[in-house]
Structure formats: structure tokens, C-alpha cells
Design a protein around this motif. Structure first.
Motif, PDB file in Angstrom:
ATOM      1  N   ALA A   1      -3.445 -37.162  -1.773  1.00 21.72           N
ATOM      2  CA  ALA A   1      -4.211 -38.385  -1.504  1.00 21.72           C
ATOM      3  C   ALA A   1      -5.314 -38.131  -0.476  1.00 21.72           C
ATOM      4  CB  ALA A   1      -3.270 -39.483  -1.013  1.00 21.72           C
ATOM      5  N   VAL A   2      -5.049 -37.336   0.552  1.00 21.93           N
ATOM      6  CA  VAL A   2      -6.067 -37.034   1.570  1.00 21.93           C
ATOM      7  C   VAL A   2      -7.210 -36.233   0.955  1.00 21.93           C
ATOM      8  CG1 VAL A   2      -6.500 -35.723   3.679  1.00 21.93           C
ATOM      9  CG2 VAL A   2      -4.487 -37.192   3.513  1.00 21.93           C
ATOM     10  N   ASN A   3      -6.868 -35.278   0.097  1.00 23.00           N
ATOM     11  CA  ASN A   3      -7.907 -34.475  -0.554  1.00 23.00           C
ATOM     12  C   ASN A   3      -8.836 -35.356  -1.396  1.00 23.00           C
ATOM     13  OD1 ASN A   3      -9.253 -32.096  -1.450  1.00 23.00           O
ATOM     14  ND2 ASN A   3      -8.010 -32.137  -3.326  1.00 23.00           N
ATOM     15  N   ILE A   4      -8.260 -36.283  -2.162  1.00 30.60           N
ATOM     16  CA  ILE A   4      -9.069 -37.184  -2.987  1.00 30.60           C
ATOM     17  C   ILE A   4      -9.934 -38.096  -2.115  1.00 30.60           C
ATOM     18  CG2 ILE A   4      -8.943 -39.078  -4.641  1.00 30.60           C
ATOM     19  CD1 ILE A   4      -6.425 -37.777  -5.768  1.00 30.60           C
ATOM     20  N   ALA A   5      -9.340 -38.628  -1.035  1.00 27.24           N
ATOM     21  CA  ALA A   5     -10.086 -39.533  -0.148  1.00 27.24           C
ATOM     22  C   ALA A   5     -11.240 -38.814   0.537  1.00 27.24           C
ATOM     23  CB  ALA A   5      -9.134 -40.136   0.882  1.00 27.24           C
ATOM     24  N   PHE A   6     -11.027 -37.588   0.952  1.00 29.21           N
ATOM     25  CA  PHE A   6     -12.111 -36.826   1.593  1.00 29.21           C
ATOM     26  C   PHE A   6     -13.267 -36.582   0.622  1.00 29.21           C
ATOM     27  CE2 PHE A   6      -9.758 -34.540   5.310  1.00 29.21           C
ATOM     28  CZ  PHE A   6      -9.548 -35.775   5.886  1.00 29.21           C
ATOM     29  N   LYS A   7     -12.950 -36.261  -0.632  1.00 24.83           N
ATOM     30  CA  LYS A   7     -14.016 -36.017  -1.604  1.00 24.83           C
ATOM     31  C   LYS A   7     -14.778 -37.297  -1.916  1.00 24.83           C
ATOM     32  CE  LYS A   7     -11.894 -32.058  -3.932  1.00 24.83           C
ATOM     33  NZ  LYS A   7     -11.353 -31.533  -5.213  1.00 24.83           N
ATOM     34  N   GLU A   8     -14.079 -38.400  -2.058  1.00 28.79           N
ATOM     35  CA  GLU A   8     -14.747 -39.659  -2.388  1.00 28.79           C
ATOM     36  C   GLU A   8     -15.615 -40.180  -1.251  1.00 28.79           C
ATOM     37  OE1 GLU A   8     -11.606 -42.288  -3.449  1.00 28.79           O
ATOM     38  OE2 GLU A   8     -11.333 -41.465  -5.482  1.00 28.79           O
ATOM     39  N   ASN A   9     -15.315 -39.864  -0.011  1.00 30.45           N
ATOM     40  CA  ASN A   9     -16.051 -40.381   1.144  1.00 30.45           C
ATOM     41  C   ASN A   9     -16.939 -39.322   1.783  1.00 30.45           C
ATOM     42  OD1 ASN A   9     -14.890 -43.294   1.879  1.00 30.45           O
ATOM     43  ND2 ASN A   9     -13.193 -42.035   1.105  1.00 30.45           N
ATOM     44  N   GLY A  10     -17.119 -38.194   1.151  1.00 31.85           N
ATOM     45  CA  GLY A  10     -18.041 -37.176   1.635  1.00 31.85           C
ATOM     46  C   GLY A  10     -17.607 -36.493   2.901  1.00 31.85           C
ATOM     47  N   ILE A  11     -16.346 -36.453   3.176  1.00 31.46           N
ATOM     48  CA  ILE A  11     -15.838 -35.781   4.377  1.00 31.46           C
ATOM     49  C   ILE A  11     -15.592 -34.319   4.034  1.00 31.46           C
ATOM     50  CG2 ILE A  11     -13.962 -35.719   6.064  1.00 31.46           C
ATOM     51  CD1 ILE A  11     -13.607 -38.706   5.643  1.00 31.46           C
ATOM     52  N   ARG A  12     -16.170 -33.451   4.807  1.00 29.26           N
ATOM     53  CA  ARG A  12     -16.105 -32.026   4.531  1.00 29.26           C
ATOM     54  C   ARG A  12     -14.997 -31.391   5.368  1.00 29.26           C
ATOM     55  NH1 ARG A  12     -18.731 -27.586   6.772  1.00 29.26           N
ATOM     56  NH2 ARG A  12     -19.926 -29.016   8.116  1.00 29.26           N
ATOM     57  N   ALA A  13     -14.039 -30.786   4.663  1.00 31.06           N
ATOM     58  CA  ALA A  13     -12.968 -30.071   5.346  1.00 31.06           C
ATOM     59  C   ALA A  13     -13.448 -28.690   5.751  1.00 31.06           C
ATOM     60  CB  ALA A  13     -11.743 -29.959   4.442  1.00 31.06           C
ATOM     61  N   VAL A  14     -13.034 -28.227   6.900  1.00 27.66           N
ATOM     62  CA  VAL A  14     -13.452 -26.933   7.436  1.00 27.66           C
ATOM     63  C   VAL A  14     -12.248 -25.999   7.460  1.00 27.66           C
ATOM     64  CG1 VAL A  14     -14.428 -25.710   9.403  1.00 27.66           C
ATOM     65  CG2 VAL A  14     -15.212 -28.024   8.842  1.00 27.66           C
ATOM     66  N   PRO A  15     -12.356 -24.818   6.874  1.00 26.16           N
ATOM     67  CA  PRO A  15     -11.217 -23.901   6.894  1.00 26.16           C
ATOM     68  C   PRO A  15     -10.976 -23.354   8.299  1.00 26.16           C
ATOM     69  CG  PRO A  15     -13.116 -22.817   5.941  1.00 26.16           C
ATOM     70  CD  PRO A  15     -13.523 -24.262   6.139  1.00 26.16           C
ATOM     71  N   LYS A  16      -9.767 -22.988   8.535  1.00 23.32           N
ATOM     72  CA  LYS A  16      -9.426 -22.418   9.829  1.00 23.32           C
ATOM     73  C   LYS A  16      -9.986 -21.006   9.924  1.00 23.32           C
ATOM     74  CE  LYS A  16      -5.483 -21.579  12.870  1.00 23.32           C
ATOM     75  NZ  LYS A  16      -4.016 -21.671  13.022  1.00 23.32           N
ATOM     76  N   PRO A  17     -10.711 -20.708  10.988  1.00 23.46           N
ATOM     77  CA  PRO A  17     -11.350 -19.374  11.084  1.00 23.46           C
ATOM     78  C   PRO A  17     -10.306 -18.283  11.245  1.00 23.46           C
ATOM     79  CG  PRO A  17     -11.604 -20.562  13.145  1.00 23.46           C
ATOM     80  CD  PRO A  17     -11.014 -21.543  12.173  1.00 23.46           C
ATOM     81  N   THR A  18     -10.646 -17.134  10.674  1.00 23.44           N
ATOM     82  CA  THR A  18      -9.781 -15.964  10.828  1.00 23.44           C
ATOM     83  C   THR A  18      -9.948 -15.422  12.238  1.00 23.44           C
ATOM     84  OG1 THR A  18     -11.527 -14.498  10.028  1.00 23.44           O
ATOM     85  CG2 THR A  18     -10.039 -15.443   8.381  1.00 23.44           C
ATOM     86  N   PRO A  19      -9.055 -14.576  12.704  1.00 22.91           N
ATOM     87  CA  PRO A  19      -9.199 -14.004  14.057  1.00 22.91           C
ATOM     88  C   PRO A  19     -10.531 -13.291  14.268  1.00 22.91           C
ATOM     89  CG  PRO A  19      -7.011 -13.597  13.207  1.00 22.91           C
ATOM     90  CD  PRO A  19      -7.784 -14.189  12.083  1.00 22.91           C
ATOM     91  N   THR A  20     -11.100 -12.614  13.251  1.00 21.51           N
ATOM     92  CA  THR A  20     -12.381 -11.911  13.412  1.00 21.51           C
ATOM     93  C   THR A  20     -13.509 -12.907  13.620  1.00 21.51           C
ATOM     94  OG1 THR A  20     -11.576 -10.160  11.961  1.00 21.51           O
ATOM     95  CG2 THR A  20     -13.941 -10.254  12.362  1.00 21.51           C
ATOM     96  N   GLN A  21     -13.512 -13.977  12.845  1.00 25.05           N
ATOM     97  CA  GLN A  21     -14.545 -15.006  13.005  1.00 25.05           C
ATOM     98  C   GLN A  21     -14.460 -15.672  14.375  1.00 25.05           C
ATOM     99  OE1 GLN A  21     -13.711 -17.531   9.688  1.00 25.05           O
ATOM    100  NE2 GLN A  21     -14.948 -16.325   8.228  1.00 25.05           N
ATOM    101  N   ALA A  22     -13.224 -15.877  14.840  1.00 25.33           N
ATOM    102  CA  ALA A  22     -13.071 -16.499  16.162  1.00 25.33           C
ATOM    103  C   ALA A  22     -13.629 -15.602  17.265  1.00 25.33           C
ATOM    104  CB  ALA A  22     -11.596 -16.801  16.407  1.00 25.33           C
ATOM    105  N   GLN A  23     -13.440 -14.286  17.147  1.00 26.43           N
ATOM    106  CA  GLN A  23     -13.967 -13.363  18.159  1.00 26.43           C
ATOM    107  C   GLN A  23     -15.490 -13.344  18.133  1.00 26.43           C
ATOM    108  OE1 GLN A  23     -12.136  -9.621  17.325  1.00 26.43           O
ATOM    109  NE2 GLN A  23     -10.046 -10.324  17.865  1.00 26.43           N
TER     110      GLN A  23
END
Length: 604
Positions: free
Chosen positions: A578-600
């Protein structure tokens, strides 16, 4: 070795002498038949007239039985009333048959012959009715498609039984009229024993699947019972062949086995599994019925053990008693001891079945509660009872065996002392075993886990599938089993007790409208709470906990819900969808969790 070979040679010589004597007697059968005709002529009768008289008496008795049988099937419905009606029909048929024999023959050997055939006809009717009732009673509703096969099977066995009884009556008739031994032996072997064996083997092999289905009982059935049912038809055929062959060998060696013993043995071998199936079904109905107490259900189950004792007593009376007498044993003393052992075994089986009935009732109640609308968790009693039952059943078996030994005059005190010393040595020598048993006792007293609950312990986790005195068996999500001794369990986490709280996290862009996200979470919680599939298992609705963290230029929202143990996974999947559908319908962009290399890289 030489003495053994000498004994075998003597047996073989005795057998060959008997075989030659029987062959010589068979060759003299025609002359003995002519002598029989002379005896019939001397008594003012003939073989044709005697046969006509026999046919007339048999037909009259059979028609009387058939008339009363039809009236019984039309006018009565109760089992006891049918039995009483059939008993009255048997008495009436006997009276009419004996009276007609008296009128036809007057007196002498002809009267004895007609009386014999009257009794044989009534006995055959009793056997046929009992056989039909037995086979039809072992029929189960799930085998409706085999009812035609069962009817054909009953008809074939009825023909075989009629042939065997008529053959025995014919042999007895020859003996009444003083026929020679060769003619009697030839008739009994070629017209009775061998044809009956061939007919019954053909009937069993032809209907082997019907026999297996009747013996196996209703489903679900255990694997041992199914294998026994499939194996029983060939076992019966082999046993019947051995009975007939052993009887012929004994007759050849001059030690003929009584015909009644042979006939009863064959009937016991054939009928015992059918009776066991009927009693087993009757006992199972008593166990499942709430109107029948556990004691009465245990009594029904004990009837199966009583059937085993009855079969052993019957076979022992026919075969073991003559053997014991031949060895000079006191038959009365042996009978008393055997009766005492059987009585002790019957009492022990009843107590065993009482415990088993209580366990089965509790197991059925636990399963019904778990599958009911309330979704109750496995009870603590349902976890402890199997262990107590194991202890109780073990104690019953030990006491029963010791009491049996005492009843036959064995001094059991040295055995008890030896077992006590052995148990003490085990206790001192196996400290790990003692630690496991004591730790398990405290775990169960503390109610740390129950059968069917999901727990995590040192090194493994899974659903509690089996609890023994020394260890617990866990089955994980992949299906593998892990057996963990109580002494090595350490800390225990129980995930199936009372309730669980499940939390989920969502990472969205930094410029996301926070109020919109909170509003969407509230609507999703209301939708899930209103869903009839999830509402019974949801204790607190799905709701947002707000912004939980701000990291790496993203907003981290958390939500939670409270549910019944074991039901949270389905609710969690529904919430994420339900959250996935609601985010798509309302234009909310989910952000993936950065990997340890990206965080550094971001931090530099």
C-alpha cells in the motif's frame, strides 16, 4: 550331526511309507465305493434316493431361512432385532429340517445323514450371514466406488464357504455309512481340500485391492497400517497354503490334524484383520465424539487388544495345548498363568489407552482452538501433557511386565535392584544428560516455550516441533530440523507469545511533503484495519512514528503496528504494498539506502 541326519532320514522314511499307503488307499477307492453301494442297498435305500432326500432337506431348510431372512430385512431395522429375528429363523429351520428328516428317513443311518445335512445347511447359513455382515461392516463411505467389487467379493467367498461346508458334510456322510479310508481320504483331498484352497486363493487374489481397502480403514491412516493392508492378501494366501499342506503332510505321516482345528485356524487368519478394522473404526468414532468420555473411548480401543488375546487363546488352545501336553506340562497350571498374564496385559493396555485418549482429546482441542476464529496459541498443558504421558506410559509398561513376571513365579527383586544400580550409575556418569534433563524441567516450569511457537536460542531458531525429556526439536523456515539439548540452549527469545510489534522504515527525498506522508500513512492504517482479512489479527493499527532520522540528505520515516504472533508477516506485506502504491500515485520519490562506499564518498 549324525543324530540329526538319522532323525531326518527316519522322518523322510515315515513320510514315504505314509505316501505309499495313501496312494494304495486311493487305488482301492472304486472297490470301497461298490461296498458302500452294497451297504446302501442292504439298508433299503440307494445312492440316488439318498441324494434326493438330502437335496430335499437342504432345499427346505434353505427356503425357510431365506423366507425369514427376507421378512427380517423388510420389517426390522435395528441390529439387535435383526439378530434376534435371525436366531428365531435358525431355530425354526432346524426344527423343520429335523422333522422332515424324521418323516423321510424314519430311523437308522439315513436319519443320521439327513440330520447331519440339516445342521450343515444351518451352519453354512450362519457362516454366510456372519461373513457378509463382517465384510460389509468393514466397508467405509470413502470406498463407495468399490461397493460393486465388495459385493462380488462377498459372493465369491460365500460360494467358497458353501463348497467347503458341503464337502465336509459329504466326508462325514461317507464316514456315517462306513466308507473305506481310501474313499474318504480321496474325497476329502480331491473334492474338498484342494478345490477349496484354489477357490479361496482365486477370490483373495481377484479382490486383493478391495481386501486392502477394507483392512486399511478410513483416512487418514498411518503408514504401517497401509503397508500391512497391502501385504495382507499375499500373507493370507501363503498361510492358507501352509495350513493345507501341513494338514496333508500330517495326514500322510499318520498324525492327522483335526478338521475343526484346521477350519477354525483358517477362519481366524482370514477374519481377524477385518474385525480389527471394525473395532478400530468404532474406537476412532468414540475418540472423536464429545459425548463419549475418555475412559469409554479407551475401553473401545482396548477391545482391539482383547481381540488379539482372544485370537492367541484360540490358536493356543488348538495348537499349543496338545504340544504342551505332549511335553508333559500341567495344562491347568499353564492355563491359569496364561489367564493371569492376559488379564494383566489387558489392564495395562486399558490404562495405556486412557492416557492416549486424554492426549488425543487435548491435541484435538488445541488444534480446534488454533484453527478457530480466536486463533488461540498452543496451551501450556498441551506442551506438558506429552512428556507426562511418556512417563506414565513407560511406568505402565514397566509395572505390567514386572507383574507378569511375578504372576509366572519369577523373582523380580534382583532385576529391580540391578536396574536401580544401573540407573544410579547412569546418573553419576552422564552429567551432561542430567544437566539437560534438569534444565528442560526448569524451562518447562517457567513456560519459556510451547509446542508450535517460534523461538530463537543459541545458534539456531525455528518452530518448536517436538519436546522430549532431554532436548527440543526446532524446524526453521527452510524445513531443516535442529535438535538442541536443554543444557545448551542458553538465552531464549520467544517470538510467538501474546503479541508482536513490527516496525518498517522508508527513505524519501529531503524535499518531500512531511504532512502528506503522515496523512498517507494514516489512510493506509485505516484501510488495513478495515480489511476483514487482517482485522482479526491486528491489535493496533498501522501508524506513523514521524521522522525518525535525517541522514545523507534523506528523510527516514518509521511506522509500526501490533499484531498477533505469527500473523505480522501478511500485514507487513500488505502495508509495504500500500505504501509503494501511495508513493507512486502522489509523486513521492523513495531513496535507496547508500552503500558503505557511497557513504564514504559523501562524507569526503
Amino acid at each position: 550331526m549324525m543324530s540329526v541326519m538319522t532323525g531326518l532320514e527316519q522322518v523322510a522314511e515315515r513320510f514315504m511309507d505314509g505316501l505309499n499307503a495313501r496312494s494304495l488307499g486311493w487305488t482301492q477307492a472304486p472297490a470301497e465305493f461298490r461296498s458302500l453301494q452294497a451297504v446302501l442297498a442292504a439298508s433299503s435305500t440307494s445312492a440316488v434316493l439318498l441324494c434326493l432326500q438330502i437335496v430335499l432337506v437342504v432345499a427346505l431348510v434353505a427356503n425357510v431361512l431365506q423366507f425369514f431372512g427376507r421378512r427380517a430385512s423388510r420389517s426390522t431395522t435395528g441390529g439387535w432385532r435383526r439378530f434376534l429375528y435371525f436366531s428365531a429363523a435358525v431355530v425354526a429351520a432346524l426344527a423343520i429340517g429335523l422333522l422332515s428328516a424324521r418323516l423321510l428317513a424314519g430311523s437308522g443311518l439315513s436319519l443320521r445323514t439327513l440330520r447331519l445335512w440339516t445342521v450343515a445347511t444351518v451352519a453354512g447359513a450362519i457362516v454366510l450371514v456372519a461373513l457378509r455382515a463382517l465384510l460389509l461392516a468393514s466397508h467405509h463411505p470413502e470406498f463407495r466406488h468399490r461397493k460393486t467389487h465388495l459385493t462380488t467379493y462377498v459372493r465369491d467367498l460365500s460360494f467358497v464357504s458353501g463348497w467347503a461346508i458341503a464337502g465336509l458334510a459329504l466326508v462325514s456322510t461317507l464316514r456315517i455309512w462306513g466308507a473305506g479310508a481310501g474313499l474318504v481320504d480321496l474325497t476329502g483331498t480331491l473334492l474338498v481340500a484342494i478345490p477349496t484352497l484354489i477357490l479361496v486363493i482365486h477370490a483373495i487374489w481377484r479382490h486383493r485391492r478391495t481386501i486392502a481397502g477394507s483392512i486399511a480403514g478410513r483416512r487418514p491412516r498411518d503408514q504401517w497400517r497401509a503397508r500391512f493392508a497391502r501385504s495382507w492378501p499375499p500373507i493370507v494366501m501363503v498361510m492358507l497354503v501352509l495350513i493345507v499342506v501341513s494338514n496333508q503332510i500330517a495326514r500322510t505321516m499318520g498324525a492327522a490334524i483335526p478338521s475343526l482345528a484346521v477350519l477354525l485356524t483358517a477362519m481366524v487368519v482370514f477374519v481377524a484383520p477385518q474385525l480389527d478394522t471394525i473395532i478400530m473404526t468404532w474406537a476412532q468414532r468414540g475418540l472423536e465424539s464429545p459425548n463419549i468420555s475418555a475412559v469409554r473411548a479407551a475401553g473401545r480401543e482396548t477391545a482391539r487388544f482383547a481381540l488379539v488375546i482372544l485370537v492367541l487363546a484360540l490358536l493356543g488352545t488348538m495348537w499349543a495345548a496338545p504340544l504342551a501336553a505332549g511335553f508333559g506340562m500341567d495344562i491347568k497350571a499353564v492355563t491359569r498363568q496364561a489367564f493371569a498374564v492376559a488379564l494383566i496385559g489387558l489392564l495395562g493396555a486399558f490404562l495405556w489407552n486412557v492416557i492416549g485418549a486424554i492426549i488425543d482429546r487435548l491435541s484435538l482441542a488445541d488444534k480446534a482452538a488454533a484453527n478457530g476464529p480466536s486463533g488461540a496459541q498452543p496451551s501450556r498443558l498441551g506442551t506438558l501433557v506429552p512428556l507426562l504421558a511418556f512417563t506414565g506410559k513407560t511406568s505402565i509398561v514397566a509395572l505390567a511386565l514386572l507383574t507378569m513376571l511375578v504372576s509366572v513365579g519369577v523373582n523380580v527383586w534382583p532385576l529391580i535392584t540391578g536396574l536401580s544400580v544401573f540407573g544410579l550409575a547412569i546418573g553419576f556418569g552422564s552429567q551432561a544428560l542430567v544437566k539437560d534433563v534438569v534444565s528442560g524441567l526448569f524451562f518447562l516450569v517457567d513456560d519459556a516455550f510451547r509446542a508450535g511457537e517460534f523461538i530463537e536460542t543459541s545458534g539456531t531458531k525455528g518452530t518448536v516441533e517436538k519436546i522430549s525429556i532431554r532436548s527440543v526439536t526446532l524446524r526453521n523456515s527452510t524445513g531443516s530440523l535442529a535438535t538442541v539439548p536443554y543444557g545448551q540452549m542458553g538465552k531464549i527469545q520467544n517470538f510467538s507469545r501474546d503479541w508482536v510489534i513490527d516496525q518498517v522504515s522508508f527513505r524519501v527525498a529531503l524535499d518531500t511533503d512531511v504532512e502528506l506522508v503522515l496523512k498517507l500513512f494514516t489512510e493506509i492504517g485505516e484501510q488495513i484495519a478495515a480489511d476483514p482479512e487482517f482485522a482479526p489479527d491486528l491489535l493496533e493499527p498501522f501508524k506513523s512514528k514521524g521522522i525518525a532520522d535525517l541522514e545523507d540528505g534523506t528523510l527516514v520515516f518509521r511506522a509500526k503496528f501490533k499484531a498477533k504472533p505469527g500473523k505480522q508477516s501478511a500485514i507487513r506485506r500488505a502495508a509495504l504494498k500500500a505504501v509503494n502504491i501511495a508513493f507512486k500515485e502522489n509523486g513521492i520519490r523513495a531513496v535507496p539506502k547508500p552503500t558503505p562506499t557511497q557513504a564514504q564518498v559523501a562524507s569526503t
